[in-house]
Design a protein around this motif. Structure first.
Motif, short mmCIF file in Angstrom:
data_model
loop_
_atom_site.label_atom_id
_atom_site.label_comp_id
_atom_site.label_asym_id
_atom_site.label_seq_id
_atom_site.Cartn_x
_atom_site.Cartn_y
_atom_site.Cartn_z
N VAL A 113 13.70 36.72 -14.14
CA VAL A 113 11.81 36.44 -13.64
C VAL A 113 12.38 37.78 -12.26
O VAL A 113 11.41 38.93 -11.97
N ASP A 114 12.20 37.15 -10.53
CA ASP A 114 13.03 37.61 -9.66
C ASP A 114 13.63 39.20 -9.73
O ASP A 114 14.40 39.72 -9.06
N ARG A 115 14.99 39.41 -11.03
CA ARG A 115 15.74 40.44 -11.44
C ARG A 115 16.72 40.16 -10.43
O ARG A 115 16.99 41.22 -9.91
N VAL A 116 17.42 39.10 -10.10
CA VAL A 116 18.89 39.02 -8.73
C VAL A 116 19.75 37.76 -10.14
O VAL A 116 19.54 37.74 -10.58
N ALA A 117 20.70 38.41 -8.88
CA ALA A 117 22.06 37.40 -9.24
C ALA A 117 22.16 37.47 -7.87
O ALA A 117 22.90 38.28 -7.08
N VAL A 118 22.52 35.79 -7.49
CA VAL A 118 23.40 35.71 -6.19
C VAL A 118 24.78 34.85 -6.47
O VAL A 118 25.06 34.51 -7.27
N VAL A 119 25.71 35.89 -6.04
CA VAL A 119 27.37 35.18 -6.24
C VAL A 119 28.06 35.76 -5.05
O VAL A 119 27.86 36.11 -4.08
N GLU A 120 29.09 34.99 -5.00
CA GLU A 120 30.33 34.65 -4.17
C GLU A 120 31.23 36.05 -4.57
O GLU A 120 30.92 37.01 -5.62
N PRO A 121 32.17 36.34 -3.23
CA PRO A 121 32.69 37.52 -3.45
C PRO A 121 33.36 37.73 -4.27
O PRO A 121 33.91 39.25 -4.64
N GLY A 122 34.41 37.01 -4.65
CA GLY A 122 35.45 37.20 -5.58
C GLY A 122 34.76 37.31 -7.40
O GLY A 122 36.01 37.60 -7.62
N VAL A 123 33.78 37.46 -7.61
CA VAL A 123 33.33 37.87 -9.02
C VAL A 123 33.51 38.85 -8.97
O VAL A 123 33.21 39.79 -9.11
N VAL A 124 34.02 39.24 -10.22
CA VAL A 124 34.93 40.67 -10.98
C VAL A 124 33.96 40.62 -11.70
O VAL A 124 33.03 39.94 -12.05
N ASN A 125 33.37 41.77 -11.23
CA ASN A 125 32.44 43.45 -11.83
C ASN A 125 32.28 42.55 -13.51
O ASN A 125 31.10 42.54 -13.66
N ALA A 126 33.56 42.64 -13.93
CA ALA A 126 32.72 42.38 -15.25
C ALA A 126 32.78 41.38 -16.29
O ALA A 126 31.80 41.00 -16.44
N THR A 127 33.05 40.27 -15.08
CA THR A 127 32.56 39.39 -15.53
C THR A 127 30.63 39.12 -14.91
O THR A 127 30.18 38.40 -15.69
N LEU A 128 30.45 39.46 -14.15
CA LEU A 128 28.85 39.69 -13.84
C LEU A 128 28.54 40.27 -15.11
O LEU A 128 26.47 39.38 -15.25
N SER A 129 29.27 41.18 -15.00
CA SER A 129 27.59 42.34 -16.08
C SER A 129 28.03 41.78 -17.43
O SER A 129 26.59 41.42 -17.76
#
Length: 466
Positions: A113-129
Motif C-alpha cells: 500500500v505504501d509501496r515501501v520496503a524496510v531493510v537492513e544494510p546487509g540485504v543483497v540487492n537481488a534478494t530484495l528485488s
C-alpha cells in the motif's frame, strides 16, 4: 616530554576485550589470516591496511556498542558490505575495526500500500528485488553486481545500474535511514510517506557518503509497481560515433527505454571469449535498447528505425523474453569479461552529457592507442555513464604505469567534456585527487566541514573521499 604510548599488542588486546564484552564470540574475528581477507574491495591501485579486528554485528545495539568503544579508544572504523566496490572505499586502514554489516540481512517489511520496503544494510540487492517481485512490486536500482552487492553498499556509493535511464539511481529510492553516528547515538532521517519536506534532507546527505558520516543500519526504500517484462533490441554499428548518434536520436525523439546500453568491439569480443555467446564481433559498437511498456514491439520498431537512420548495419529485435535476457546477460558480463583479458582491469566510471558521449569514446580510443593498451568501453549510454575498462598485466610494472596514466587521462577527458569523475562507483581512495579537481577548493572545504560535524574525531572510514 613526549607522550608514552602503550604497545600495539596491549592496545589491540584492550580493544578486543572491550568489543567482546558487548558482542557474541562469533561476531569478533581477530585471527590475522581471517581479518586479512577483509582488507580490500575489488578496486585496483588502492592501498589497504591490516585491520586490528573484524566485527560482524547482527543488531543495531551491537553496532552502537562498537562505535562507543571505537570513540572511547579512538580507533578508526571502516564499514563494509559485500566489498564489490570499485574505488577502494571499503579498504581497511592499519589498526582499524572493520565493521562488516553482511549479517544484518533481514527484510523487515514489504508494504504494497505504501509501496515501501524496510531493510537492513546487509540485504543483497537481488534478494530484495526477488522478494518484492513476489508481491507485484519492483525495486529498480540494479547494479551489474546485483547478485552480490548489498543495499547498504548501494546506498553508501549511490550506485546505479542498467535501468537508470528510465527509473533513476539509488538516491531516488531512499526515503529514510536509521544511522548510528560516530559516538554511538542512533539517528533517524527522512520518512516513509510519499511526500515530506521537513528540515534539511539529511537522508540524501548520507547517500553516497561512503561510510564517512555514519553507519546505516536500516533503510526505507521506495518501490514501484511491477512493469511488464521488457523486450530488447540489438543494433550493430560500423562505428562508435554512429551508435552514439543513435543514442542522441532516441533521447531527442522523446523515447523512454527501460535501458539503453552500449558495448564496443573490444567488450563484445571479451564477452564472446569468456562466455561463447555468439555476439557479432564484426561490429564496432553494439547498442542494446529495451522497453517495458504495454506494447514494447512497437517501441522497439520506432527505435530500430532511428538506429537505421543513424547508420546501423543490422537491427535485430528479440522475439521473446528469453532472448532478451540472454542479451542482458551479455551486457552484465562485460566487466568480468574485460578483467579476464589480461587478468587485471581498472574500471573507470566517467559520466558525460549524452550529447558528448561520442567524443568520450573517440577520446578513449586515442588514449588506448597512445598507451598501447586494450581499453574496452561498456556504457549506460542512455544517461551518458561510461565504464572505460583498462586491461593490463599487474605483474608488468611498465604496463601497470601506462594503465594508471591512461585511467587518469580518461578522467581528465570526462571533466573536459563537462562530465563527472564518477557516475555510480564512488570516490573512495582511487579518485580522491580527482574529486578535488572536480569540486574545487571551496567544495572540498565545505565537504570537510560537513564531515567534521558528524565525525569530529575523524574515525569513520578515514582517508576516503578527501
Amino acid at each position: 616530554m613526549s607522550r608514552i604510548e602503550a604497545p600495539r599488542d596491549e592496545v589491540t588486546g584492550n580493544l578486543l576485550d572491550r568489543l567482546r564484552a558487548g558482542l557474541p564470540p562469533e561476531a569478533v574475528l581477530s585471527d590475522p589470516d581471517v581479518t586479512a581477507s577483509y582488507a580490500n574491495d575489488m578496486a585496483s591501485f588502492c592501498a589497504s591496511g591490516a585491520p586490528a579486528v573484524v566485527v560482524l554485528p547482527r543488531t543495531v545495539e551491537q553496532v552502537q556498542h562498537v562505535m562507543r568503544i571505537a570513540t572511547e579508544l579512538r580507533v578508526p572504523v571502516v564499514p563494509q558490505g559485500a566489498r564489490t566496490g570499485l574505488s577502494g572505499a571499503a579498504n581497511a586502514s592499519d589498526g582499524c575495526i572493520v565493521l562488516s554489516l553482511t549479517k544484518m540481512d533481514r527484510i523487515l517489511e514489504i508494504n504494497p500500500v505504501d509501496r515501501v520496503a524496510v531493510v537492513e544494510p546487509g540485504v543483497v540487492n537481488a534478494t530484495l528485488s526477488r522478494a518484492v517481485n513476489e508481491q507485484g512490486l519492483y525495486y529498480p536500482p540494479d547494479p551489474s553486481s546485483w547478485e552480490m552487492c548489498t543495499i547498504g553498499g548501494n546506498i553508501g556509493t549511490a550506485s546505479g545500474g542498467l535501468c537508470c535511464v528510465k527509473y533513476g539511481v539509488t538516491a531516488e529510492y531512499v526515503l529514510g535511514l536509521d544511522v548510528v553516528l560516530a559516538d554511538g547515538r542512533l539517528m533517524s532521517t527522512g520518512r516513509r510517506t510519499a511526500k515530506g519536506v521537513a528540515g534539511y534532507d539529511l537522508t540524501r546527505l548520507f547517500v553516497g557518503s561512503e561510510g564517512s558520516l555514519g553507519i546505516i543500519v536500516r533503510a526505507v526504500l521506495a518501490l514501484k509497481p511491477m512493469p511488464p517484462r521488457q523486450l530488447v533490441l540489438a543494433a550493430e554499428f560500423a562505428s562508435a560515433a554512429d551508435a552514439c548518434d543513435a543514442v542522441c536520436r532516441i533521447m531527442a525523439g522523446g523515447h523512454v527505454p527501460s535501458l539503453l546500453e552500449l558495448m564496443d568491439r573490444t567488450t563484445v569480443k571479451a564477452v564472446n571469449d569468456l562466455a561463447h555467446m555468439g555476439l557479432p564481433e564484426s561490429t564496432e559498437a553494439l547498442l542494446l535498447a529495451a522497453f517495458d511498456t504495454p506494447d514494447p514491439a512497437a517501441d522497439l520498431a520506432a527505435v530500430g528505425a532511428l538506429c537505421e537512420a543513424a547508420g546501423a548495419t543490422e537491427v535485430v529485435p528479440a522475439d521473446d523474453v528469453a532472448e532478451s535476457e540472454l542479451l542482458l546477460k551479455a551486457r552484465r558480463l562485460s566487466l568480468t569479461a574485460l578483467e579476464a583479458v589480461k587478468g587485471t582491469s581498472m574500471i573507470d566510471d566517467v559520466c558525460v552529457p549524452r550529447s558528448r558521449l561520442g567524443e568520450l569514446l573517440e577520446g578513449v580510443e586515442r588514449i588506448a592507442e597512445k598507451h598501447r593498451l586494450t581499453i574496452g568501453v561498456c556504457a549506460h549510454a542512455g544517461d551518458g555513464n561510461t565504464h572505460p575498462t583498462v586491461c593490463f598485466d599487474a605483474q608488468d610494472p611498465d604496463e601497470s604505469r601506462r594503465a594508471r596514466e591512461s585511467f587518469d587521462e580518461i578522467m581528465a577527458l570526462g571533466l573536459e567534456l563537462g562530465g563527472t569523475i564518477t557516475g555510480e562507483h564512488g570516490v573512495g581512495i582511487l579518485k580522491k585527487e580527482w574529486l578535488a579537481r572536480e569540486i574545487g577548493p571551496v567544495g572540498v572545504e565545505m565537504q570537510r566541514a560537513v564531515k567534521q560535524v558528524f565525525d569530529p574525531l575523524g574515525l569513520l572510514n578515514p582517508g576516503k573521499l578527501f
